[in-house]
Design a protein around this motif. Structure first.
Motif, short mmCIF file in Angstrom:
data_model
loop_
_atom_site.label_atom_id
_atom_site.label_comp_id
_atom_site.label_asym_id
_atom_site.label_seq_id
_atom_site.Cartn_x
_atom_site.Cartn_y
_atom_site.Cartn_z
N UNK A 242 37.92 20.34 47.79
CA UNK A 242 38.36 21.63 47.25
C UNK A 242 38.59 21.53 45.74
N UNK A 243 39.13 20.41 45.26
CA UNK A 243 39.30 20.23 43.82
C UNK A 243 37.94 20.27 43.12
N UNK A 244 36.94 19.65 43.73
CA UNK A 244 35.58 19.68 43.17
C UNK A 244 35.05 21.11 43.17
N UNK A 245 35.33 21.84 44.25
CA UNK A 245 34.89 23.24 44.35
C UNK A 245 35.58 24.10 43.29
N UNK A 246 36.86 23.83 43.02
CA UNK A 246 37.59 24.59 42.00
C UNK A 246 36.93 24.43 40.63
N UNK A 247 36.53 23.21 40.30
CA UNK A 247 35.85 22.99 39.02
C UNK A 247 34.53 23.77 38.97
N UNK A 248 33.79 23.73 40.07
CA UNK A 248 32.50 24.42 40.11
C UNK A 248 32.67 25.93 40.03
N UNK A 249 33.69 26.46 40.65
CA UNK A 249 33.93 27.90 40.63
C UNK A 249 34.19 28.40 39.21
N UNK A 250 34.86 27.57 38.41
CA UNK A 250 35.23 28.01 37.06
C UNK A 250 34.25 27.57 35.97
N UNK A 251 33.40 26.60 36.26
CA UNK A 251 32.52 26.07 35.23
C UNK A 251 31.04 26.39 35.46
N UNK A 252 30.72 27.03 36.59
CA UNK A 252 29.32 27.37 36.88
C UNK A 252 29.24 28.81 37.40
N UNK A 253 28.00 29.29 37.53
CA UNK A 253 27.78 30.63 38.09
C UNK A 253 27.21 30.52 39.50
N UNK A 255 26.73 30.51 43.49
CA UNK A 255 27.28 31.37 44.52
C UNK A 255 28.24 30.57 45.40
N UNK A 256 29.03 31.27 46.23
CA UNK A 256 29.96 30.58 47.12
C UNK A 256 29.21 29.68 48.10
N UNK A 257 28.06 30.12 48.57
CA UNK A 257 27.25 29.30 49.47
C UNK A 257 26.81 28.01 48.79
N UNK A 258 26.36 28.13 47.54
CA UNK A 258 25.90 26.96 46.79
C UNK A 258 27.05 26.00 46.52
N UNK A 259 28.23 26.55 46.19
CA UNK A 259 29.39 25.71 45.91
C UNK A 259 29.89 25.03 47.18
N UNK A 260 29.88 25.76 48.29
CA UNK A 260 30.30 25.17 49.57
C UNK A 260 29.42 23.97 49.90
N UNK A 261 28.13 24.13 49.72
CA UNK A 261 27.19 23.03 50.00
C UNK A 261 27.40 21.87 49.03
N UNK A 262 27.57 22.20 47.73
CA UNK A 262 27.76 21.16 46.71
C UNK A 262 29.06 20.38 46.94
N UNK A 263 30.04 21.05 47.54
CA UNK A 263 31.33 20.40 47.80
C UNK A 263 31.34 19.64 49.12
N UNK A 264 30.24 19.72 49.86
CA UNK A 264 30.16 18.94 51.10
C UNK A 264 30.52 19.70 52.36
N UNK A 265 30.49 21.04 52.29
CA UNK A 265 30.75 21.86 53.48
C UNK A 265 29.45 22.48 53.96
#
Length: 293
Positions: A242-253, A255-265
Motif C-alpha cells: 500500500x505504501x508503494x501504491x501511495x507513491x504511485x498514486x501521487x507521482x504517476x497518472x 489508472x487504479x487497475x495499473x497501480x493495483x497490478x504494479x503494487x502486487x494485487x
C-alpha cells in the motif's frame, strides 16, 4: 547491524523554507509519502497524530513521519521553517518505521537553533514549494523539481545537508535501555525475509513462501514474526504494498487497475479494500485529497 544500517541511511530534502500559513492550513486525514519537520517561530496551530492533539507553538519542533495519518489546523496564523524529506534505509525501510519517535520537542533543549534551518535554505536554494494553489497537484512536480535541482549540487552541499538533517532528526529518536542499537529485534531476525519482500514488492507472496525463507514452518514463522515485528507477516506485506501504491498514486497518472497490478494485487477490488483498511481512504479519494496538500 543497526550501525551499518544507519551509516547507509539516505536522506533526501524535497522542500525547505521559512513560511507563514493562515486559516487555509486546515487539512484532515493527511498521509504523505514523505516526512515533515516543522520549527515554529511565531503563532499557533494544532497537529493531531496517533489520536493525540499537539499545540503548535514557538520554539518547538514537530516530526510527522511519512505514511502516518495527521490532521492539521491553524486558527489564525503561524510562521515556521518546514522541511519535507524522505529517509530510506538500504533494506527499504523508512527510518521512523523501525525506531520509536517523539512528535514534539523543545528545540533549544536539544541544542537546535534556527540558524541550522537558515543554513539548510542556503545549501538548498530553490527548494521552496513553488505551487501553493490547492486546485493543483504538487507531489509529481515536487519530485521532478527535486531531481532537476539535485543535478547542480556540489559534494560539499550534499554532505553538509545530510549532516544537518541527521542533527535535526536524531533528537526525535527515542532511546530506552539498549534500544539505541537494537530498536526492532525482528529487523535482524527476519532480515532475509524483509529484504526479499522489499525487492519483490510487486509480486504476490504466500505465508508458506516467506516461512521457507526463514527456515520455519508457516505457523511458527507467523507467530514469531508477529512477536518481533509487532505486525503479522501478511499485514506487513500489505502495508508495504500500500505504501508503494501511495507513491504511485501521487507521482504517476496510472489508472487504479495499473497501480493495483504494479503494487502486487491481482484484483483491483481487493486492492481497494486493503488500501482503505490501512489508510482509512479508498485509493481514488486518497489520490484526489493528498495530491493537493
Amino acid at each position: 547491524m543497526i550501525k551499518k544500517l544507519l551509516d547507509q541511511l539516505e536522506i533526501n530534502v524535497l522542500n525547505v523554507e521559512l513560511y507563514t500559513v493562515g486559516t487555509e492550513w486546515r487539512h484532515t486525514n493527511v498521509i504523505s509519502p514523505y516526512s515533515r519537520l516543522y520549527y515554529i517561530t511565531k503563532g499557533q496551530g494544532f497537529i493531531t497524530q496517533n489520536k493525540t492533539r499537539y499545540l503548535i507553538e514557538p520554539g518547538f519542533m514537530y516530526l510527522l513521519p511519512a505514511f502516518t495519518r495527521v490532521d492539521l489546523f491553524c486558527p489564525k496564523s503561524f510562521t515556521h521553517y518546514y522541511i519535507h524529506f524522505t529517509t530510506e534505509l538500504p533494506d527499504g525501510h523508512n527510518l521512523f518505521s523501525i525506531f520509536d519517535y517523539s512528535t514534539k520537542l523543545n528545540a533549544s533543549e536539544q541544542g537546535i537553533e534556527k540558524n541550522i534551518f537558515e543554513r539548510l535554505i542556503q545549501l538548498n536554494p530553490g527548494m521552496e514549494l513553488i505551487e501553493r494553489d490547492a486546485n493543483k497537484p504538487i507531489y509529481r512536480s515536487l519530485l521532478e523539481r527535486h531531481e532537476m535541482l539535485n543535478r547542480d549540487k556540489t559534494a560539499r552541499s550534499i554532505i553538509e545537508t545530510n549532516a544537518l538533517m541527521r542533527l535535526l532528526i536524531a533528537p526525535f529518536i527515542r532511546i530506552a535501555g539498549n534500544e539505541s542499537l537494537n530498536p526492532r529485534t525482528g529487523i535482524n531476525r527476519f532480515e532475509k525475509v524483509i529484504k526479499y519482500i522489499n525487492e519483490n514488492i510487486s509480486q504476490p507472496f504466500s505465508l508458506k513462501e516467506l516461512a521457507r525463507l526463514a527456515n520455519l514452518n508457516p505457523s511458527y514463522f507467523s507467530s514469531l514474526f508477529t512477536k518481533h515485528m509487532g505486525i503479522s507477516p501478511i499485514r506487513y506485506v500489505n502495508t508495504k504494498k500500500v505504501e508503494n501504491a501511495q507513491r504511485l498514486l501521487l507521482s504517476t497518472t496510472k489508472t487504479l487497475d495499473e497501480i493495483a497490478y504494479a503494487a502486487g494485487f491481482d484484483d483491483v477490488f481487493y486492492f481497494s479494500r486493503i488500501f482503505k483498511k490501512i489508510t482509512g481512504l479508498p485509493p481514488a479519494l486518497y489520490r484526489k485529497q493528498q495530491q493537493y496538500i
